[in-house]
Scaffold this active site. Structure first.
Site, PDB file in Angstrom:
ATOM      1  CG  LEU A 196      35.057  41.473  44.122  1.00 23.38           C
ATOM      2  CD1 LEU A 196      33.883  40.988  44.961  1.00 23.38           C
ATOM      3  CD2 LEU A 196      34.995  40.928  42.711  1.00 23.38           C
TER       4      LEU A 196
ATOM      5  CG  LEU B 265      30.538  44.121  34.913  1.00 23.64           C
ATOM      6  CD1 LEU B 265      32.018  44.169  34.598  1.00 23.64           C
ATOM      7  CD2 LEU B 265      30.287  43.670  36.331  1.00 23.64           C
TER       8      LEU B 265
ATOM      9  CG  LEU C 189      40.242  48.387  31.450  1.00 21.75           C
ATOM     10  CD1 LEU C 189      39.167  49.323  31.928  1.00 21.75           C
ATOM     11  CD2 LEU C 189      41.322  48.213  32.482  1.00 21.75           C
TER      12      LEU C 189
ATOM     13  CB  THR D  31      44.722  41.440  41.940  1.00 18.68           C
ATOM     14  OG1 THR D  31      44.175  42.717  41.614  1.00 18.68           O
ATOM     15  CG2 THR D  31      44.654  41.214  43.444  1.00 18.68           C
TER      16      THR D  31
END
Length: 163
Positions: free
Chosen positions: A28, A55, A95, A116
Site C-alpha cells: 500500500l 484517492l 498509472l 508486486t
C-alpha cells in the site's frame, strides 16, 4: 508515461470480490509512492471496491462503459482512446491500476510495469491478464521487508518495454 501498477500472488490473483485478498502495508505504501501527484486509471468495479472513495492527491480516472455513471471527485472516461488522449497531454505519470479488463485494454500502450509479487496463494476471482514477457526487461527488483504487519514475503519489480 503510461504504466501498469499491480500486486499479485504467485498464481496471478489480483482480486477477490472487488477487493484485495491480502493486507500488505508495504505494498500500500509502494502504491501511494508511485501514484501520489499522478493520475490513476481504474475500472468502475475497482473503484466501487474502494467504497467509491477517490484517492487523495491524485487524479482519479474511472473507466466505464456506462454513459450515466457518476461519482464525486473523479474524472469519468468511457473509452481507451479518451484515456490515451488524457495521458498524451498530461505532464505526470498515468498509472493503470485495474481491474483485469482495464489492464487488457492498455496492454499495448504501456511503457513500464510495476509489479508486486506476493509469495503466497490466495483465493481470488480476478487475475492479471497474460503478459508477453519477451517484450519486457527487468529494470529493478527490491525485496519487501517482513515485520509484524507485513507477514507475506513479497518483491517489488519494475520492467521497461524493450525497444
Amino acid at each position: 508515461m503510461i504504466a501498469f501498477l499491480w500486486a499479485q500472488d504467485k498464481n496471478g490473483v489480483i482480486g477477490y470480490k472487488g477487493t484485495l485478498p491480502w493486507y500488505l502495508p508495504n505494498d500500500l505504501k509502494f502504491f501511494k509512492q508511485m501514484t501520489i501527484n499522478n493520475a490513476v486509471v481504474m475500472g468502475r468495479k475497482t473503484f466501487e471496491g474502494m467504497n467509491k472513495r477517490p484517492l487523495p492527491d491524485r487524479i482519479n480516472i474511472i473507466l466505464t462503459t456506462d454513459p450515466n455513471y457518476q461519482a464525486d471527485g473523479v474524472k469519468i472516461m468511457h473509452s481507451r482512446e479518451e484515456v490515451l488522449d488524457f495521458a498524451k497531454d498530461y505532464s505526470g505519470d498515468t498509472l493503470i491500476t485495474g481491474g483485469a479488463n482495464v489492464f487488457s485494454f492498455f496492454m499495448d500502450d504501456v511503457d513500464v510495469l510495476h509489479r508486486t509479487i506476493i509469495e503466497g496463494e490466495f483465493e481470488g476471482d480476478t487475475f492479471i491478464p497474460e503478459i508477453d514477457w519477451t517484450k519486457w526487461k527487468l529494470e529493478k527488483t527490491e525485496e519487501g521487508i517482513l515485520d509484524d504487519r507485513n507477514k507475506y514475503p513479497h518483491i517489488f519489480e519494475t520492467f521497461a518495454r524493450k525497444k
